[in-house]
Design an enzyme around this catalytic site. Structure first.
Site, PDB file in Angstrom:
ATOM      1  N   SER A  59       0.826  -1.215   0.000  1.00 14.75           N
ATOM      2  CA  SER A  59       0.000   0.000   0.000  1.00 14.75           C
ATOM      3  C   SER A  59       0.858   1.262   0.000  1.00 14.75           C
ATOM      4  O   SER A  59       2.037   1.238   0.337  1.00 14.75           O
ATOM      5  CB  SER A  59      -0.918   0.012   1.224  1.00 14.75           C
ATOM      6  OG  SER A  59      -1.564  -1.225   1.375  1.00 14.75           O
TER       7      SER A  59
HETATM    8  N1  SAH Z   1      -0.162  -4.911   4.251  1.00  9.31           N
HETATM    9  C1  SAH Z   1       0.478  -5.274   2.989  1.00  9.31           C
HETATM   10  C2  SAH Z   1      -0.381  -4.936   1.786  1.00  9.31           C
HETATM   11  C3  SAH Z   1      -1.359  -5.987   1.565  1.00  9.31           C
HETATM   12  S1  SAH Z   1      -2.272  -5.967   0.067  1.00  9.31           S
HETATM   13  C4  SAH Z   1       1.839  -4.685   2.835  1.00  9.31           C
HETATM   14  O1  SAH Z   1       2.262  -3.902   3.713  1.00  9.31           O
HETATM   15  O2  SAH Z   1       2.526  -5.036   1.892  1.00  9.31           O
HETATM   16  C5  SAH Z   1      -3.603  -6.986   0.608  1.00  9.31           C
HETATM   17  C6  SAH Z   1      -3.262  -8.414   0.880  1.00  9.31           C
HETATM   18  O3  SAH Z   1      -4.437  -9.021   1.400  1.00  9.31           O
HETATM   19  C7  SAH Z   1      -2.883  -9.223  -0.345  1.00  9.31           C
HETATM   20  O4  SAH Z   1      -1.594  -9.765  -0.174  1.00  9.31           O
HETATM   21  C8  SAH Z   1      -3.964 -10.323  -0.417  1.00  9.31           C
HETATM   22  O5  SAH Z   1      -3.474 -11.571  -0.835  1.00  9.31           O
HETATM   23  C9  SAH Z   1      -4.436 -10.376   1.013  1.00  9.31           C
HETATM   24  N2  SAH Z   1      -5.778 -10.932   1.244  1.00  9.31           N
HETATM   25  C10 SAH Z   1      -6.888 -10.847   0.490  1.00  9.31           C
HETATM   26  N3  SAH Z   1      -7.919 -11.499   1.085  1.00  9.31           N
HETATM   27  C11 SAH Z   1      -7.440 -12.006   2.248  1.00  9.31           C
HETATM   28  C12 SAH Z   1      -8.000 -12.775   3.309  1.00  9.31           C
HETATM   29  N4  SAH Z   1      -9.277 -13.172   3.301  1.00  9.31           N
HETATM   30  N5  SAH Z   1      -7.209 -13.124   4.359  1.00  9.31           N
HETATM   31  C13 SAH Z   1      -5.909 -12.755   4.380  1.00  9.31           C
HETATM   32  N6  SAH Z   1      -5.318 -12.021   3.410  1.00  9.31           N
HETATM   33  C14 SAH Z   1      -6.069 -11.654   2.360  1.00  9.31           C
END
Ligand code: SAH
Length: 211
Positions: A59
Site C-alpha cells: 500500500s
Molecule cells: N499490508 C500489505 C499490503 C497488503 S495488500 C503490505 O504492507 O505489503 C492486501 C493483501 O491481502 C494481499 O496480499 C492479499 O493476498 C491479502 N488478502 C486478500 N484477502 C485475504 C484474506 N481473506 N485473508 C488474508 N489475506 C487476504
C-alpha cells in the site's frame, strides 16, 4: 543506493498529516526498499503503492500511516492484521505494539514476509496463512484489527474477533473504490467514523468478495 535520505524525505512529507510521533518514528526505522521487488527498489520511497507479485500491492505509505495512526496504539496492544502482503505494514506495526498476528491468503507471500521479518529481527510477529474464515479466531480477541484489503461491508466474523473497547480500521465499499472506516466496538454498540476515500485490492473470503 542510499535509502536513508529518501526515507527521511518521505517521513517529512508524512508530517503534514500524521501527528503521532511514534508512527513517524516507525516509518523512519523500517526499510521499505527491502519489502518491494528488487527492480522497484528505486521507487521504494515514492508515496505510491507498488506491485509485489501475485496481483497484489504494497500500500501507499501515506494510507498505511493514516490507518496505523487511526489505531491509536500505545504499545501494549495485541493486534490482528489481515493481508500481510510484503510484510511492510507488519514491520511498522511490530514497532508499535506488544504482539502482532498477521494473516495472508497467498502462501508464497506469507512465506516471503515471514522470512524477511525474522531476518530483520522481529520476534513479536506471528504470520499465518488464511483459512476459510476471515481473521485468526484461535488467538482472538484482539485490541485492534487492521484490514489491508477492501470489503463490501464490515465482516461480522472480524467484529466478533475484536475486543470490546477495540478499534478496527477497514476499507469498505465496492471492488474498485472504498471509504476507510474506523469502527469503535463499544459495550452498547459500535461507533463508525469515516476517514476518507481509498482504493485497495479486494478482501477475498466467505464474508467478503469472491475470487
Ligand atoms: N499490508 C500489505 C499490503 C497488503 S495488500 C503490505 O504492507 O505489503 C492486501 C493483501 O491481502 C494481499 O496480499 C492479499 O493476498 C491479502 N488478502 C486478500 N484477502 C485475504 C484474506 N481473506 N485473508 C488474508 N489475506 C487476504
Amino acid at each position: 543506493m542510499d535509502f536513508e535520505r529518501p526515507r527521511e524525505i518521505l517521513v517529512d512529507s508524512l508530517k503534514f498529516q500524521i501527528k503521532d510521533q511514534r508512527v513517524l518514528g516507525a516509518f523512519s526505522k523500517v526499510p521499505r526498499e527491502l519489502f518491494v521487488p528488487p527492480e522497484l527498489q528505486a521507487l521504494a520511497y515514492e508515496d505510491k503503492p507498488l506491485l509485489i507479485g501475485h496481483g497484489q500491492t504494497i500500500s501507499q505509505p501515506y494510507i498505511v500511516a493514516l490507518m496505523i495512526q487511526a489505531l491509536e496504539l500505545k504499545g501494549f496492544e495485541k493486534v490482528l492484521e489481515i493481508g500481510t502482503g510484503s510484510g511492510y505494514q507488519a514491520a511498522l506495526l511490530a514497532e508499535l505494539v506488544k504482539s502482532l498476528y498477521s494473516v495472508e491468503r497467498i502462501p508464497e507471500l506469507a512465506e516471503a514476509a515471514q522470512r524477511l521479518l525474522s531476518q530483520l529481527g522481529y520476534r513479536n510477529i506471528n504470520i499465518g496463512v488464511a483459512g476459510d474464515e476471515l481473521g485468526w479466531r484461535e488467538n482472538a480477541p484482539y485490541d485492534r484489527i487492521i484490514v489491508a484489503a477492501a470489503a463490501p461491508s464490515v465482516p461480522n466474523s472480524l467484529l466478533e474477533q475484536l475486543a470490546t473497547g477495540g478499534i478496527m480500521i477497514i476499507p469498505v465499499g465496492s471492488r474498485w473504490e472504498q471509504e476507510l472506516v474506523k469502527l469503535h466496538k463499544g459495550q452498547h454498540g459500535n461507533q463508525i467514523e469515516n476517514l476518507g476515500g481509498c482504493r485497495f485490492v479486494p478482501l477475498i473470503g466467505k464474508d467478503a468478495w469472491q475470487e
